[in-house]
Design a protein around this motif. Structure first.
Motif, PDB file in Angstrom:
ATOM      1  N   GLN A   1      55.293   4.555  23.544  1.00 46.87           N
ATOM      2  CA  GLN A   1      54.537   4.189  24.733  1.00 46.87           C
ATOM      3  C   GLN A   1      53.611   3.038  24.393  1.00 46.87           C
ATOM      4  N   ALA A   2      53.806   1.943  25.083  1.00 45.44           N
ATOM      5  CA  ALA A   2      52.951   0.777  24.933  1.00 45.44           C
ATOM      6  C   ALA A   2      51.829   0.838  25.965  1.00 45.44           C
TER       7      ALA A   2
ATOM      8  N   THR B   1      62.657  17.115  28.548  1.00 48.70           N
ATOM      9  CA  THR B   1      63.504  18.175  27.988  1.00 48.70           C
ATOM     10  C   THR B   1      63.084  18.574  26.576  1.00 48.70           C
ATOM     11  N   TYR B   2      62.106  17.875  26.018  1.00 49.19           N
ATOM     12  CA  TYR B   2      61.631  18.191  24.675  1.00 49.19           C
ATOM     13  C   TYR B   2      60.398  19.095  24.764  1.00 49.19           C
ATOM     14  N   ASN B   3      60.386  20.111  23.935  1.00 47.33           N
ATOM     15  CA  ASN B   3      59.336  21.120  24.014  1.00 47.33           C
ATOM     16  C   ASN B   3      58.165  20.863  23.068  1.00 47.33           C
ATOM     17  N   TYR B   4      58.438  20.127  22.008  1.00 45.91           N
ATOM     18  CA  TYR B   4      57.433  19.945  20.968  1.00 45.91           C
ATOM     19  C   TYR B   4      57.255  18.458  20.688  1.00 45.91           C
ATOM     20  N   TRP B   5      55.988  18.062  20.517  1.00 47.12           N
ATOM     21  CA  TRP B   5      55.673  16.648  20.321  1.00 47.12           C
ATOM     22  C   TRP B   5      54.704  16.484  19.159  1.00 47.12           C
ATOM     23  N   GLY B   6      54.903  15.404  18.415  1.00 46.86           N
ATOM     24  CA  GLY B   6      53.945  15.037  17.390  1.00 46.86           C
ATOM     25  C   GLY B   6      52.794  14.262  17.999  1.00 46.86           C
ATOM     26  N   GLN B   7      51.849  13.892  17.171  1.00 43.14           N
ATOM     27  CA  GLN B   7      50.621  13.282  17.664  1.00 43.14           C
ATOM     28  C   GLN B   7      50.720  11.784  17.877  1.00 43.14           C
ATOM     29  N   GLY B   8      51.771  11.161  17.414  1.00 39.17           N
ATOM     30  CA  GLY B   8      51.932   9.725  17.593  1.00 39.17           C
ATOM     31  C   GLY B   8      51.438   8.927  16.399  1.00 39.17           C
TER      32      GLY B   8
ATOM     33  N   GLN C   1      55.551  22.515  14.693  1.00 38.74           N
ATOM     34  CA  GLN C   1      54.446  21.549  14.697  1.00 38.74           C
ATOM     35  C   GLN C   1      54.937  20.285  14.010  1.00 38.74           C
ATOM     36  N   LEU C   2      54.810  19.167  14.706  1.00 35.83           N
ATOM     37  CA  LEU C   2      55.353  17.909  14.218  1.00 35.83           C
ATOM     38  C   LEU C   2      54.234  16.968  13.827  1.00 35.83           C
ATOM     39  N   GLN C   3      54.427  16.298  12.721  1.00 39.73           N
ATOM     40  CA  GLN C   3      53.444  15.342  12.217  1.00 39.73           C
ATOM     41  C   GLN C   3      54.146  14.018  11.961  1.00 39.73           C
ATOM     42  N   ALA C   4      53.825  13.012  12.765  1.00 38.28           N
ATOM     43  CA  ALA C   4      54.417  11.692  12.607  1.00 38.28           C
ATOM     44  C   ALA C   4      53.550  10.829  11.706  1.00 38.28           C
ATOM     45  N   SER C   5      54.204   9.997  10.927  1.00 38.50           N
ATOM     46  CA  SER C   5      53.486   9.097  10.027  1.00 38.50           C
ATOM     47  C   SER C   5      54.326   7.865   9.760  1.00 38.50           C
ATOM     48  N   GLY C   6      53.723   6.880   9.101  1.00 35.45           N
ATOM     49  CA  GLY C   6      54.450   5.691   8.698  1.00 35.45           C
ATOM     50  C   GLY C   6      54.192   4.454   9.526  1.00 35.45           C
TER      51      GLY C   6
ATOM     52  N   TYR D   1      54.294   5.514  18.656  1.00 34.47           N
ATOM     53  CA  TYR D   1      55.592   6.177  18.524  1.00 34.47           C
ATOM     54  C   TYR D   1      55.384   7.670  18.346  1.00 34.47           C
ATOM     55  N   TYR D   2      56.140   8.430  19.109  1.00 32.03           N
ATOM     56  CA  TYR D   2      56.054   9.885  19.095  1.00 32.03           C
ATOM     57  C   TYR D   2      57.404  10.487  18.706  1.00 32.03           C
ATOM     58  N   CYS D   3      57.346  11.538  17.895  1.00 28.21           N
ATOM     59  CA  CYS D   3      58.554  12.309  17.661  1.00 28.21           C
ATOM     60  C   CYS D   3      58.496  13.572  18.499  1.00 28.21           C
ATOM     61  N   ALA D   4      59.664  14.105  18.795  1.00 28.67           N
ATOM     62  CA  ALA D   4      59.761  15.270  19.657  1.00 28.67           C
ATOM     63  C   ALA D   4      60.944  16.128  19.236  1.00 28.67           C
ATOM     64  N   ALA D   5      60.887  17.399  19.609  1.00 31.52           N
ATOM     65  CA  ALA D   5      61.950  18.334  19.242  1.00 31.52           C
ATOM     66  C   ALA D   5      62.283  19.249  20.406  1.00 31.52           C
TER      67      ALA D   5
END
Length: 123
Positions: free
Chosen positions: A38-39, A109-116, A2-7, A92-96
């Motif tokens: 994604q804009a 090709t990325y299986n897991y994504w943060g919320q942006g 589970q990914l959590q993006a911030s900043g 901006y999204y992070c992915a793993a």
């Protein structure tokens, strides 16, 4: 994973931000990590990636301005963004993905994504 993006936030052109993406529940040491954005009205685009062994890859549009890094002990990946431009404005999204290798630019090709996290650069 589970990914959590911030900043994210609002910054003037020429300014800097550092995004963080923290994984909860599982270490990221065996995962390739990527940042995408994604804009409004545009397709998602690849920004940067760091492989599970630390190799880095960048889109031409951010090369020399953005730096991706990882701290496996903190299960966190970072995106340092300098010399920001109004055209960097996006969510901006992070992915793993697990040790996949190959083309790091392909979001599918990325299986897991943060919320942006929203980044807005004013001119």
């Amino acid at each position: 994973v589970q990914l959590q993006a911030s900043g994210g936030g609002l910054v003037q052109a020429g300014g800097s931000l550092r995004l963080s993406c923290e994984s909860s529940g599982r270490t990221i040491s065996d995962y390739d990590m990527g940042w995408f954005r994604q804009a409004p009205g545009k397709e998602r685009e690849f920004i940067a990636a760091i492989s599970w062994i630390g190799s880095t890859y960048y889109a031409n549009s951010v090369k020399g301005r953005f730096t991706i890094s990882r701290d496996n002990a903190k299960s966190t990946v970072y995106l340092q963004m300098n010399s920001l431009k109004p055209e960097d404005t996006a969510v901006y999204y992070c992915a793993a993905r697990y040790r996949r290798g190959g083309d790091y630019r392909l979001g599918r090709t990325y299986n897991y994504w943060g919320q942006g996290t929203q980044v807005t650069v004013s001119s």
